[in-house]
Motif scaffolding. Structure first.
Motif, mmCIF file in Angstrom:
data_model
loop_
_atom_site.group_PDB
_atom_site.id
_atom_site.type_symbol
_atom_site.label_atom_id
_atom_site.label_comp_id
_atom_site.label_asym_id
_atom_site.label_seq_id
_atom_site.Cartn_x
_atom_site.Cartn_y
_atom_site.Cartn_z
ATOM 1 N N ASN A 29 0.812 -1.216 0.000
ATOM 2 C CA ASN A 29 0.000 0.000 0.000
ATOM 3 C C ASN A 29 0.844 1.263 0.000
ATOM 4 O O ASN A 29 0.481 2.245 -0.645
ATOM 5 C CB ASN A 29 -0.952 -0.002 1.194
ATOM 6 N N VAL B 208 2.080 1.791 -3.453
ATOM 7 C CA VAL B 208 0.987 2.229 -4.327
ATOM 8 C C VAL B 208 0.654 3.696 -4.088
ATOM 9 O O VAL B 208 0.521 4.466 -5.033
ATOM 10 C CB VAL B 208 -0.267 1.347 -4.109
ATOM 11 N N LEU C 122 3.477 5.902 -5.520
ATOM 12 C CA LEU C 122 3.471 5.905 -6.986
ATOM 13 C C LEU C 122 2.273 6.687 -7.523
ATOM 14 O O LEU C 122 2.400 7.514 -8.427
ATOM 15 C CB LEU C 122 3.432 4.468 -7.506
ATOM 16 N N THR C 123 1.100 6.436 -6.910
ATOM 17 C CA THR C 123 -0.109 7.106 -7.370
ATOM 18 C C THR C 123 0.070 8.617 -7.308
ATOM 19 O O THR C 123 -0.242 9.330 -8.253
ATOM 20 C CB THR C 123 -1.300 6.725 -6.479
ATOM 21 N N VAL D 91 1.174 -3.734 -7.788
ATOM 22 C CA VAL D 91 1.283 -2.285 -7.668
ATOM 23 C C VAL D 91 0.595 -1.604 -8.853
ATOM 24 O O VAL D 91 -0.190 -0.666 -8.677
ATOM 25 C CB VAL D 91 2.758 -1.849 -7.574
ATOM 26 N N SER E 161 -2.606 0.752 -8.470
ATOM 27 C CA SER E 161 -2.384 2.166 -8.775
ATOM 28 C C SER E 161 -3.369 2.664 -9.821
ATOM 29 O O SER E 161 -3.731 3.839 -9.817
ATOM 30 C CB SER E 161 -0.977 2.402 -9.299
ATOM 31 N N MET F 169 -4.886 6.205 -9.236
ATOM 32 C CA MET F 169 -4.380 7.278 -10.090
ATOM 33 C C MET F 169 -5.535 8.016 -10.742
ATOM 34 O O MET F 169 -5.548 9.242 -10.799
ATOM 35 C CB MET F 169 -3.526 6.692 -11.199
#
Lengths: 362, 377
Positions: free
Chosen positions: A144, A147, A150-151, A233, A237, A241
């Motif tokens: 998490n 994620v 990255l998001t 991931v 994401s 995103m």
């Protein structure tokens, strides 16, 4: 309120919340209500006996009983530890006392790691719940955190970009992408990704470690785990995103209409300064508020994805336990997951205070 | 006395017509928005198809042909043996076992031609639950089978089950909403109106529900549904469970709105003329939240659809032999299955379409009713 005191206050508030969560979970798993039997004289002259009781259909030890590796003594011991022959509230008391198993002598003698040793019992396969719980929630937390990072790293710039090029082709494409991302069920995306990966064979599918990874060098192990992380991931994401990109776009579009942005432009600031120092700064705040909510959605979404992609996280752990009526594990994972959620919300609030000093913590 | 009555009646009617006008206005505005119109269109087609599932589906929900288990979609031909174009027809397929490779395959029986017929007599059913009928929109004669999306592992027609499953997947969200929303409304209304320790206590309780990740709570709740329940009972349980997850977050928003509304003068006026607290909450405060309600309603349906499909996908919601889009996807959980039978993903596509359409329509409704909304999802 200063931040440390605020944190302390929130942590203290979290204790009754977690206790209530455990009571809800316990009632669900072990409900056993007996309201007694009543003799009711009926109009036909006979007396009817009515028993008001709701029996629990779940046997928490059913899997252990059928496991040949578990001895009768161990089974008896577990039965006694859980207090299965006693009423529900006594069982809950026992559960709580096993959880809050503190060794007050330990810190004085310098054995810090032995201070808090909750006794959470055995899983359906006869392993220690506490050990597995730490491991599994660690994996879920790792997934998490990656994620979320990255998001945000990808979606925020995309949102800003779309807002600045409002109604351009790129903006429309990004809007389409975010609509698709928000509507696609995470488990279907996971299946599609799985089909792609299995079909092409470019990445490993399922699990977190390859077979025999324990013989690799530490660097090799990390690389191996990273390779396994790519698919989960990406899947998780995708949805996140979409919503963050859209939020950021909407917020920035709203903020760009504000008076102070016009003022900043009027006083001759460079366009980049206006946008990145004035507008984006404000537009991010509502997103930070959403972070806590996002974390909750992420934990739930991860449960399905973990199961499809066979990722050894908390979601898969509790799902297997639920299917095997393993009360010990379900209780432990339920409380753990909500502890993670409560902490995540706390973190989001503190982060909000840091990015937006106008916020009053109380 | 009677004058007062008619007066009350008139005001009631007036407010009703205003409401209807407003709804009509909203509807017109939605239809003007091209994207939202597309959303409405998709939803209309989906609901029409699942509503008329009995007629459109060539086979019943539980109909099966065991010999055709896991068979691919039936090919439809339009070129006759002589080379000309004819009315579409299918051929009968037979399962053959290849002992060398230990594989099953489905081969057409050469020479057997079964034209697709419209309005054929097939499985009997009760149209709309009352009118007995056996007319199906299309189908083929008995020994041949027409499966647009192949057969599942029990030899049931995927296409037909998709339609019947949609009946569950597309309604369960609404039913749960109709339980969760009144609960959240009244709970949030009471909490916000009384304030003080009542508010504090009630919101703490709601926060407990919200501080468990929803799917974790959902699967724990679903696990205690006894397996002996009939399918209707199980369906009801799933509806109730979904509602139980949903009301808390909703009640918190309502409470926030009520906190603001109760400071307004008409509430004071209501108190002054001696209305009971309950009547003030129900008849005067809660109606003020109507536009938010409509927006929240359209925007929450997709969440419930996704939750149901997730739950059934895990085997904890609607279970076999009943169909739902979630449990039909369960077969797609093993990746090799999907590689050989990609049509198994069709329920996923339909969930995606339905959710997308609801999102688009919900966004449009929100933009119309609530232009300054901060809940931009």
């Amino acid at each position: 309120m200063p931040i440390p005191i605020y944190i302390l206050k929130r942590l203290l508030y979290a204790v009754p919340t977690l206790i209530l969560v455990s009571i809800i979970g316990f009632t669900l798993m072990r409900f056993d209500f007996d309201f007694g039997t009543y003799q009711i004289p009926w109009v036909d002259g006979k007396t009817h006996t009515i028993a008001l009781a709701i029996k629990n259909p779940i046997d928490p030890l059913s899997e252990l009983k059928s496991n040949p590796a578990i001895t009768i003594e161990a089974l008896r011991e577990e039965e006694k530890r859980l207090g299965l022959d006693q009423p529900m509230h006594v069982q809950y008391g026992l559960w709580l006392s096993h959880l809050l198993n503190f060794d007050w002598q330990a810190p004085m003698e310098g054995r810090w790691h032995e201070f808090f040793q909750p006794n959470l019992g055995l899983t359906f396969s006869g392993e220690d719940v506490a050990t597995l719980l730490i491991q599994k929630s660690g994996y879920t937390l790792m997934l998490n955190v990656i994620v979320v990072l990255l998001t945000w790293l990808v979606a925020l710039p995309l949102g800003v970009y779309a807002a600045l090029r409002w109604r351009s082709t790129t903006d429309r494409l990004l809007t389409l992408f975010s609509s698709v991302g928000m509507a696609a069920p995470s488990f279907v995306v996971a299946i599609l990704m799985g089909v792609f990966v299995v079909g092409t064979g470019i990445l490993p599918f399922g699990g977190l470690f390859s077979e025999g990874s324990e013989f690799m060098t530490p660097v090799g192990q990390v690389l191996d785990a990273l390779k396994h992380l790519i698919i989960p991931v990406l899947v998780l994401s995708f949805g996140g995103m979409a919503s963050i990109q859209r939020q950021m776009r909407g917020n920035l579009l709203d903020v760009l209409q504000a008076e102070y942005v016009r003022l900043a432009r009027a006083k001759g600031l460079a366009e980049n300064v206006v946008i990145y120092k004035h507008a984006v700064r404000t537009a991010v705040n509502p997103l930070v508020t959403m972070l806590g909510y996002e974390f909750s959605a992420l934990l739930s979404g991860a449960l399905l994805v973990e199961i499809v992609l066979n990722y050894p996280g908390l979601g898969q752990f509790i799902y297997q336990a639920v299917m095997k009526t393993d009360t010990n594990t379900v209780m432990a994972s339920l409380v753990m997951s909500s502890a993670m959620l409560v902490l995540g919300n706390l973190l989001a609030d503190i982060l909000l205070k840091l990015v937006d000093p106008r916020i009053e913590l109380n | 006395m009677s004058g007062k009555k008619t007066n009350a009646k008139q005001t009631k009617q007036a407010s009703l017509t205003v409401g209807r006008d407003a709804l009509l206005q909203v509807f017109k505005l939605i239809l003007k928005d091209r994207v939202a119109f597309l959303g409405v269109l998709i939803l209309a087609v989906l609901y029409l198809m699942v509503g008329l599932a009995d007629v459109i589906a060539p086979y019943g929900e539980q109909w099966s042909d065991r010999d055709l288990a896991n068979a691919p979609p039936t090919p439809i031909y339009m070129i006759s043996e002589s080379g000309g174009i004819t009315w579409p027809y299918v051929q009968r397929y037979e399962r053959q076992f290849d002992p060398a490779n230990l594989e099953y395959s489905f081969q057409p029986v050469i020479g057997e031609i079964h034209p697709i017929q419209l309005f054929v007599h097939g499985e009997p059913y009760q149209f709309l639950g009352i009118i007995p009928s056996d007319i199906h929109l299309f189908g083929v004669d008995a020994p041949a089978r027409l499966a647009l999306l192949g057969f599942d592992m029990n030899g049931r027609d995927n296409f037909s089950r998709l339609l019947f499953g949609g009946q569950i997947s597309l309604t369960i969200g609404f039913l749960s909403l109709f339980i969760a929303f009144p609960m959240g409304l009244i709970y949030g209304g009471i909490s916000g109106y009384f304030g003080g320790w009542v508010d504090n206590l009630m919101m703490r309780a709601a926060e407990v529900i919200m501080s468990i990740p929803s799917l974790y709570l959902l699967i724990t709740l679903a696990a205690i549904i006894p397996s002996s329940l009939s399918s209707t009972q199980r369906f009801t349980m799933v509806v109730v469970i979904l509602a139980f997850i949903g009301w808390a977050g909703f009640s918190r928003v309502i409470r926030g709105m009520v906190l603001a509304i109760k400071e307004q003068e008409f509430v004071e006026a209501g108190r002054a003329i001696g209305l009971s607290n309950f009547s003030i909450i129900i008849r005067h405060i809660l109606p003020q939240t109507a536009s938010y309600l409509i927006v929240a309603l359209t925007l929450s349906v997709p969440g419930y659809i996704l939750m149901e499909s997730g739950l059934s996908f895990l085997g904890l919601g609607i279970v076999q032999p009943d169909a739902s889009w979630g449990n039909m996807l369960k077969e797609a959980q093993s990746i090799p299955n999907v590689l050989y039978a990609p049509w198994m993903l069709m329920p996923g596509l339909l969930i995606f379409l339905a959710v997308l359409a609801f999102n688009v329509v919900g966004d449009a409704v929100r933009d119309i009713l609530d232009p300054k909304s901060y809940i931009r999802n």
